[in-house]
Design a protein around this motif. Sequence first.
Motif, PDB file in Angstrom:
ATOM      1  N   THR A  61      39.141  47.202  39.317  1.00 28.21           N
ATOM      2  CA  THR A  61      38.080  46.459  40.002  1.00 28.21           C
ATOM      3  C   THR A  61      37.736  45.222  39.179  1.00 28.21           C
ATOM      4  N   VAL A  62      37.526  44.113  39.870  1.00 27.27           N
ATOM      5  CA  VAL A  62      37.212  42.842  39.218  1.00 27.27           C
ATOM      6  C   VAL A  62      35.918  42.300  39.829  1.00 27.27           C
ATOM      7  N   LYS A  63      34.977  41.983  38.973  1.00 25.01           N
ATOM      8  CA  LYS A  63      33.702  41.408  39.418  1.00 25.01           C
ATOM      9  C   LYS A  63      33.540  40.043  38.763  1.00 25.01           C
ATOM     10  N   CYS A  64      33.620  39.018  39.578  1.00 21.47           N
ATOM     11  CA  CYS A  64      33.458  37.661  39.079  1.00 21.47           C
ATOM     12  C   CYS A  64      31.969  37.304  38.998  1.00 21.47           C
ATOM     13  N   MET A  89      46.081  38.622  42.015  1.00 23.27           N
ATOM     14  CA  MET A  89      45.014  38.524  41.026  1.00 23.27           C
ATOM     15  C   MET A  89      43.810  37.824  41.655  1.00 23.27           C
ATOM     16  N   PRO A  90      42.627  38.377  41.526  1.00 25.68           N
ATOM     17  CA  PRO A  90      41.447  37.762  42.147  1.00 25.68           C
ATOM     18  C   PRO A  90      41.199  36.353  41.633  1.00 25.68           C
ATOM     19  N   ASN A  91      40.575  35.558  42.498  1.00 33.28           N
ATOM     20  CA  ASN A  91      40.270  34.172  42.173  1.00 33.28           C
ATOM     21  C   ASN A  91      38.817  34.082  41.715  1.00 33.28           C
ATOM     22  N   CYS A  92      38.631  33.843  40.423  1.00 28.23           N
ATOM     23  CA  CYS A  92      37.279  33.763  39.876  1.00 28.23           C
ATOM     24  C   CYS A  92      36.890  32.359  39.452  1.00 28.23           C
ATOM     25  N   ASN A  93      37.852  31.485  39.186  1.00 27.28           N
ATOM     26  CA  ASN A  93      37.563  30.146  38.657  1.00 27.28           C
ATOM     27  C   ASN A  93      37.902  29.049  39.653  1.00 27.28           C
ATOM     28  N   GLY A  94      38.023  29.420  40.915  1.00 29.32           N
ATOM     29  CA  GLY A  94      38.334  28.414  41.915  1.00 29.32           C
ATOM     30  C   GLY A  94      39.790  27.993  41.928  1.00 29.32           C
ATOM     31  N   ALA A 175      52.726  54.693  31.537  1.00 29.68           N
ATOM     32  CA  ALA A 175      52.202  53.594  30.728  1.00 29.68           C
ATOM     33  C   ALA A 175      52.120  52.299  31.521  1.00 29.68           C
ATOM     34  N   ALA A 176      53.094  52.065  32.409  1.00 27.55           N
ATOM     35  CA  ALA A 176      53.133  50.810  33.164  1.00 27.55           C
ATOM     36  C   ALA A 176      52.146  50.792  34.318  1.00 27.55           C
ATOM     37  N   THR A 177      51.672  51.955  34.751  1.00 23.77           N
ATOM     38  CA  THR A 177      50.775  52.005  35.915  1.00 23.77           C
ATOM     39  C   THR A 177      49.348  52.379  35.546  1.00 23.77           C
ATOM     40  N   ARG A 178      49.033  52.401  34.276  1.00 20.56           N
ATOM     41  CA  ARG A 178      47.645  52.659  33.888  1.00 20.56           C
ATOM     42  C   ARG A 178      46.761  51.499  34.337  1.00 20.56           C
ATOM     43  N   PRO A 179      45.530  51.769  34.748  1.00 23.70           N
ATOM     44  CA  PRO A 179      44.618  50.666  35.086  1.00 23.70           C
ATOM     45  C   PRO A 179      44.416  49.696  33.932  1.00 23.70           C
ATOM     46  N   SER A 180      44.420  50.200  32.703  1.00 23.08           N
ATOM     47  CA  SER A 180      44.255  49.303  31.554  1.00 23.08           C
ATOM     48  C   SER A 180      45.416  48.323  31.446  1.00 23.08           C
ATOM     49  N   THR A 181      46.618  48.736  31.845  1.00 23.66           N
ATOM     50  CA  THR A 181      47.765  47.833  31.825  1.00 23.66           C
ATOM     51  C   THR A 181      47.597  46.722  32.853  1.00 23.66           C
ATOM     52  N   LEU A 182      47.058  47.059  34.033  1.00 22.07           N
ATOM     53  CA  LEU A 182      46.803  46.051  35.052  1.00 22.07           C
ATOM     54  C   LEU A 182      45.767  45.034  34.568  1.00 22.07           C
ATOM     55  N   ILE A 183      44.713  45.539  33.962  1.00 27.56           N
ATOM     56  CA  ILE A 183      43.650  44.651  33.485  1.00 27.56           C
ATOM     57  C   ILE A 183      44.176  43.694  32.416  1.00 27.56           C
ATOM     58  N   ALA A 184      45.028  44.205  31.524  1.00 30.48           N
ATOM     59  CA  ALA A 184      45.582  43.349  30.470  1.00 30.48           C
ATOM     60  C   ALA A 184      46.504  42.282  31.026  1.00 30.48           C
ATOM     61  N   ALA A 185      47.128  42.553  32.192  1.00 30.74           N
ATOM     62  CA  ALA A 185      48.062  41.585  32.777  1.00 30.74           C
ATOM     63  C   ALA A 185      47.366  40.514  33.597  1.00 30.74           C
ATOM     64  N   MET A 186      46.125  40.717  33.985  1.00 28.89           N
ATOM     65  CA  MET A 186      45.409  39.752  34.820  1.00 28.89           C
ATOM     66  C   MET A 186      44.651  38.756  33.951  1.00 28.89           C
ATOM     67  N   ALA A 188      42.550  36.590  34.867  1.00 26.08           N
ATOM     68  CA  ALA A 188      41.159  36.414  35.277  1.00 26.08           C
ATOM     69  C   ALA A 188      40.224  37.307  34.470  1.00 26.08           C
ATOM     70  N   CYS A 189      40.717  38.446  34.008  1.00 26.04           N
ATOM     71  CA  CYS A 189      39.873  39.367  33.245  1.00 26.04           C
ATOM     72  C   CYS A 189      39.554  38.837  31.855  1.00 26.04           C
ATOM     73  N   GLN A 190      40.265  37.784  31.428  1.00 25.84           N
ATOM     74  CA  GLN A 190      40.006  37.221  30.101  1.00 25.84           C
ATOM     75  C   GLN A 190      38.945  36.121  30.136  1.00 25.84           C
ATOM     76  N   GLY A 191      38.533  35.715  31.335  1.00 24.35           N
ATOM     77  CA  GLY A 191      37.558  34.639  31.456  1.00 24.35           C
ATOM     78  C   GLY A 191      36.138  35.112  31.197  1.00 24.35           C
ATOM     79  N   GLU A 192      35.271  34.162  30.958  1.00 26.52           N
ATOM     80  CA  GLU A 192      33.868  34.492  30.705  1.00 26.52           C
ATOM     81  C   GLU A 192      33.168  34.850  32.019  1.00 26.52           C
TER      82      GLU A 192
END
Length: 253
Positions: A61-64, A89-94, A175-186, A188-192
Motif C-alpha cells: 500500500t502506498v499513501k502519498c 508504481m503509484p504517481n506521487c510527484n506528478g 524472497a522475490a515476492t515479499r511485500p518488502s521487496t516490492l516497496i524497495a523496488a518502488m 516513489a516510496c523513497q520520496g518525502e
Amino acid sequence: MSEPGAPAAGDKAPRLQDRVLRGLRWGRLQEPLGFIKVLEWLFAIFAFGSCGSFSGETGATVKCDGKGLTAINIQFGYPFRLYQISFSMPNCNGEELHTLYLVGDFSAPAEFFVTLGVFSFLYSMAALVLYLRFHSLYTENTKLPFTDFCVTVCFAFFWLVAAAAWGKGLSDVKAATRPSTLIAAMGACQGEGVTCDAGTTPAMGLANISVLFGFLNFLLWAGNCWFVLRETPLLRPPEPRDSAAEQGAIDKQ
C-alpha cells in the motif's frame, strides 16, 4: 438373421472387458512391489498437482502526501516467470506512471519438477498394469525386472535433484515476492511524505507441500529399488520348471 444362441455383436465388448478384469491379479497390490507403485502413483499426482496449480498474491500500500491510499495487488504462479509480471508504481510527484516488473525467473526448477511428476505418474501406471495383468511375463523375462530396476534408480535420483532444486527455487520465489521487496523496488516510496506499507502477504502453503511431496517421492523410489532388485536375476533364486509352468498357467486363467 443370426442363429439362435449365437452371441450378439454388442456382447463382445463386455465379454472382452470381463476377460481383462478377470485376468487382473489384485492380490499383487498386497505385495511391496505393487503397493509401493500405488503410493508412487498417488504421490506423483500430489507433487505435480500442488506445484502446477499454485497461484499466489502479493502487494503493498502506498499513501502519498495529500492523496488517498493506493493498494497494489500482484498475482503470480506457475511457472514462476516473475520477470513477465508487471505492476504500476503509484504517481506521487506528478510524474508519469512507471511500469515495474517482479524480479527473477524460476521456471526451470518448477517445470522440471512438474515434468518429472507427470512422467512418474505415467510410468507407475504402466508398471501397475504390467504387475497386475502380465506378471507372468514380468517374472519369466529377465530383462523386464532389470529394466524396471534401472528406471527406478533413475527416478529416485531425479526426484532428489528435482526436490532440492525446486526447494531452492521456492525460497527465491518467496524472497522475490515479499511485500518488502516490492516497496524497495518502488522509487516513489523513497520520496518525502510518502508512506509505504506491506499489503497482501503470499500464502505459500501449497508450494511448500509440493516440496514435501518431492522428497517423499524420492524416499519412495529409493526404497522401492530394493524390492525391484529382488525381482532381478541378481537376487531372485531360479524357480523350478514345474512351479514356473504352473504359475504361468494360473496367470493365464
